[in-house]
Design an enzyme around this catalytic site. Structure first.
Site, short mmCIF file in Angstrom:
data_model
loop_
_atom_site.label_atom_id
_atom_site.label_comp_id
_atom_site.label_asym_id
_atom_site.label_seq_id
_atom_site.Cartn_x
_atom_site.Cartn_y
_atom_site.Cartn_z
N ASP A 15 0.83 -1.21 0.00
CA ASP A 15 0.00 0.00 0.00
C ASP A 15 0.87 1.26 0.00
O ASP A 15 1.98 1.25 0.51
CB ASP A 15 -0.92 -0.02 1.23
CG ASP A 15 -2.10 0.93 1.08
OD1 ASP A 15 -2.38 1.36 -0.06
OD2 ASP A 15 -2.72 1.26 2.10
N HIS A 32 2.62 3.33 -8.93
CA HIS A 32 2.48 1.91 -9.31
C HIS A 32 3.69 1.47 -10.13
O HIS A 32 4.22 0.38 -9.92
CB HIS A 32 1.20 1.68 -10.11
CG HIS A 32 -0.06 2.01 -9.34
ND1 HIS A 32 -0.25 1.62 -8.04
CD2 HIS A 32 -1.17 2.69 -9.70
CE1 HIS A 32 -1.45 2.04 -7.63
NE2 HIS A 32 -2.02 2.71 -8.62
N SER A 60 -7.15 -5.98 -5.50
CA SER A 60 -8.29 -6.52 -4.75
C SER A 60 -9.57 -6.40 -5.59
O SER A 60 -9.62 -5.60 -6.54
CB SER A 60 -8.47 -5.76 -3.43
OG SER A 60 -8.95 -4.46 -3.70
N LEU A 126 11.00 -20.66 -4.57
CA LEU A 126 10.02 -19.73 -3.99
C LEU A 126 8.71 -19.84 -4.77
O LEU A 126 8.73 -19.81 -6.01
CB LEU A 126 10.53 -18.28 -4.09
CG LEU A 126 9.49 -17.19 -3.79
CD1 LEU A 126 9.11 -17.19 -2.31
CD2 LEU A 126 10.02 -15.80 -4.18
N ARG A 189 -4.88 -2.04 9.04
CA ARG A 189 -6.07 -2.86 8.77
C ARG A 189 -5.72 -3.99 7.82
O ARG A 189 -4.67 -3.98 7.17
CB ARG A 189 -7.23 -2.02 8.26
CG ARG A 189 -6.90 -1.16 7.07
CD ARG A 189 -8.15 -0.38 6.60
NE ARG A 189 -7.77 0.54 5.55
CZ ARG A 189 -7.63 1.86 5.72
NH1 ARG A 189 -7.84 2.41 6.89
NH2 ARG A 189 -7.27 2.63 4.70
C1 FPP Z 1 -1.74 0.08 -3.42
O1 FPP Z 1 -1.35 1.43 -3.43
C2 FPP Z 1 -1.20 -0.72 -4.53
C3 FPP Z 1 -1.92 -1.34 -5.50
C4 FPP Z 1 -3.40 -1.27 -5.55
C5 FPP Z 1 -1.32 -2.12 -6.58
C6 FPP Z 1 0.04 -2.74 -6.38
C7 FPP Z 1 0.64 -2.93 -7.71
C8 FPP Z 1 1.96 -2.88 -8.03
C9 FPP Z 1 3.02 -2.71 -7.04
C10 FPP Z 1 2.39 -2.95 -9.47
C11 FPP Z 1 2.27 -4.21 -10.24
C12 FPP Z 1 2.37 -5.50 -9.49
C13 FPP Z 1 3.08 -6.60 -9.86
C14 FPP Z 1 2.86 -7.83 -9.08
C15 FPP Z 1 4.09 -6.63 -10.94
P1 FPP Z 1 -2.49 2.56 -3.43
O2 FPP Z 1 -2.72 2.96 -4.85
O3 FPP Z 1 -3.67 2.05 -2.70
O4 FPP Z 1 -1.79 3.71 -2.65
P2 FPP Z 1 -2.48 4.83 -1.72
O5 FPP Z 1 -2.99 4.10 -0.50
O6 FPP Z 1 -1.35 5.75 -1.41
O7 FPP Z 1 -3.57 5.45 -2.54
#
Ligand code: FPP
Length: 242
Positions: A15, A32, A60, A126, A189
């Protein structure tokens, strides 16, 4: 490496990508994009620490409610990262798996993931599990549906349903329960992640935003984990006598 070897399964809620980008005056997508480097580092770290299962919450079911441009960007990044990394994952003995309702992902992502899973299916160092279109409550609902179908068909007596029956009908009965769950980004959470599987997990929350998270952070948390006493309902004396 005695401490690390006790950990079978680490799960991470990645996150803070959006906030990381916004803090620097960029669009959320920039976070991202940089989060992919953190994924790379943590996968390397898990290999080095001898952790056999690593589950990453990459998308999610609730994330489908985000703006379409952000969803498209995330799906694009996922497809690109899989295509670019599969050879390296394979060379390093990583087996790729997914958990969640894969059928909801764009066709090209499903194809890229399927190919990568087939290529890496024989690896054992892994197991990297990507939770995609995943929700803990949906997993529990799908489990209930599968059990109900067997009961209706007469293949299962409802009186025989126990915890083991439930486990056998989750998405991945073969994967051990989570020992250590980490959430980056400062929120405290669980957000519908692996609800059954985290029943006895140690939970770690770090303010570090995901794009800043590296294998050294993982290593530090694993060291802290080793100082926690896991009692599984027993007394401290009982556990230490063992
Ligand atoms: C949460 O940050 C992150 C995500 C919803 C996506 C995670 C995805 C990646 C790290 C990139 C691709 C993944 C792979 C496996 C190659 P947020 O956007 O909720 O952040 P915020 O809480 O600051 O808004």
């Amino acid at each position: 490496m005695e401490i690390e070897n006790k950990i079978k399964h680490v799960a991470i809620i990645m996150d803070g990508n959006g906030r990381w980008a916004q803090q620097q005056g960029h669009q959320r997508g920039f976070g991202h994009e940089n989060g992919v480097e953190s994924v790379r580092s943590v996968v390397e770290g898990a290999c080095e620490l001898g952790i056999p299962y690593l589950t990453l919450y990459a998308f999610s079911t609730e994330n489908w409610n985000r703006p379409k441009e952000e969803i498209d960007l995330l799906m694009g990044l996922l497809g690109k990262a899989i295509a670019e990394e599969v050879d390296k994952l394979h060379a390093n003995g990583v087996r790729l798996l997914t958990t969640g309702r894969m059928e909801n992902l764009p066709e090209d992502c499903q194809v890229a993931l399927q190919k990568a899973m087939e290529k890496t299916a024989g690896n054992t160092r892994l197991n990297l599990v990507l939770a995609l279109s995943y929700s803990g409550r949906s997993e529990i609902a799908d489990m209930a549906k599968a059990i109900a179908r067997k009961a209706v068909a007469g293949d299962l007596n409802p009186d025989d349903i126990d915890e083991n029956t439930v486990r056998q009908h989750l998405y991945h009965p073969e994967i051990p329960d989570v020992d250590l769950m980490i959430r980056t980004g400062g929120d405290v959470r669980v957000s519908n992640f692996l609800l059954w599987e985290i029943a006895y997990a140690e939970l770690f929350f770090t303010p570090v935003l995901w794009p800043d998270f590296r294998k050294d952070h993982l290593r530090e948390i694993v060291t802290q984990f080793s100082t926690r006493e896991r009692r599984f309902g027993k007394t401290g004396e009982q556990v230490r006598a063992h």
